[in-house]
Design a protein around this motif. Structure first.
Motif, PDB file in Angstrom:
ATOM      1  N   GLU A 107       0.941  -1.284   0.037  1.00 37.98           N
ATOM      2  CA  GLU A 107       0.169   0.185   0.084  1.00 37.98           C
ATOM      3  C   GLU A 107       0.722   1.112  -0.026  1.00 37.98           C
ATOM      4  O   GLU A 107       1.739   1.549   0.924  1.00 37.98           O
ATOM      5  N   GLU A 109       1.713   4.700   0.746  1.00 40.48           N
ATOM      6  CA  GLU A 109       1.004   5.846   1.406  1.00 40.48           C
ATOM      7  C   GLU A 109       1.407   7.229   1.106  1.00 40.48           C
ATOM      8  O   GLU A 109       0.685   8.224   1.112  1.00 40.48           O
ATOM      9  N   THR A 110       2.642   7.217   0.361  1.00 38.71           N
ATOM     10  CA  THR A 110       3.133   8.566   0.043  1.00 38.71           C
ATOM     11  C   THR A 110       3.758   8.593  -1.346  1.00 38.71           C
ATOM     12  O   THR A 110       4.712   7.680  -1.465  1.00 38.71           O
ATOM     13  N   TYR A 127       5.852   3.235   1.673  1.00 38.44           N
ATOM     14  CA  TYR A 127       4.782   2.191   1.606  1.00 38.44           C
ATOM     15  C   TYR A 127       4.727   1.287   2.877  1.00 38.44           C
ATOM     16  O   TYR A 127       5.459   1.216   3.454  1.00 38.44           O
ATOM     17  N   ARG A 128       3.599   0.560   2.705  1.00 39.28           N
ATOM     18  CA  ARG A 128       3.335  -0.705   3.968  1.00 39.28           C
ATOM     19  C   ARG A 128       3.069  -1.813   3.044  1.00 39.28           C
ATOM     20  O   ARG A 128       2.528  -2.086   2.287  1.00 39.28           O
ATOM     21  N   ARG A 137       6.788  -0.831   7.293  1.00 37.77           N
ATOM     22  CA  ARG A 137       6.649   0.200   6.463  1.00 37.77           C
ATOM     23  C   ARG A 137       8.108   0.627   5.849  1.00 37.77           C
ATOM     24  O   ARG A 137       8.945   0.617   6.766  1.00 37.77           O
ATOM     25  N   THR A 164       6.103  -1.211  11.726  1.00 39.57           N
ATOM     26  CA  THR A 164       5.751  -0.182  11.152  1.00 39.57           C
ATOM     27  C   THR A 164       5.999   1.132  11.970  1.00 39.57           C
ATOM     28  O   THR A 164       6.274   2.164  11.309  1.00 39.57           O
TER      29      THR A 164
END
Length: 189
Positions: A107, A109-110, A127-128, A137, A164
């Motif tokens: 995923e 995130e930025t 990302y995660r 993360r 994370t």
């Protein structure tokens, strides 16, 4: 005994060589800064350089050895471990990493454009995802004009299930390394 200019120079030379030899024997892998591929970066206090090759540079906040693999929980350093891996990767573009992360089920995130040293464009992806049962993360920063890819990540201990928050705790320090970068002319290969 009277020393001549020549003998004084010889004594100073021998003392200088001895001092360098002692420094090499007792030297630390904790430099204040590093230079790699014509890029100079400052390191946070207490960080270690553990790999310095023509195509990669690796630093961490803990002494994890040079080329060693931490094998058992008893060998693991006390506290959190984070590392930054700089690699030379010609022709790698942000889209390549977006595609890879999509295939990994990560995923993002930025996804941000950065300008380093007021003139060097870069792309930051945070990302995660889960790997080998550990939620993590991480951050990748691509600097296409220098063919440099930075992977910044927590290094989980054998007992960790979620790192994370470790990443977030060290993000400012890792960004500080990147923001301190001073770029010379790109190297031609």
């Amino acid at each position: 005994m009277r020393l001549t200019t020549r003998s004084t120079a010889a004594v100073l030379l021998v003392l200088g060589v001895l001092a360098l030899a002692l420094a090499a024997c007792t030297g630390s892998n904790q430099p204040d800064s590093v230079s790699w591929r014509n890029v100079d970066m400052d390191l946070p206090d207490g960080w270690y350089l553990f790999e310095d090759e023509t195509d990669r540079l690796s630093i961490s906040n803990q002494d994890i050895g040079i080329g060693d693999v931490v094998g058992t929980p008893a060998d693991w350093p006390d506290g959190d471990v984070v590392a930054m891996f700089f690699t030379y990767e010609p022709d790698t573009l942000p889209a390549d990493w977006r595609d890879l992360l999509g295939r990994l089920g990560a995923e993002i995130e930025t996804d941000t454009s950065l300008t380093l040293q007021d003139e060097v464009p870069a792309t930051q992806l945070i990302y995660r995802y889960e790997t080998e049962g550990v939620r993590t993360r991480e951050m990748v920063v691509l600097i296409p004009s220098r063919s440099i890819v930075l992977l910044a990540q927590p290094v989980p201990s054998p007992a960790d299930e979620d790192v994370t928050e470790v990443f977030l705790a060290y993000l400012d320090e890792m960004m500080g390394v990147l923001e301190s970068a001073r770029f010379g002319a790109p190297l031609l290969d």
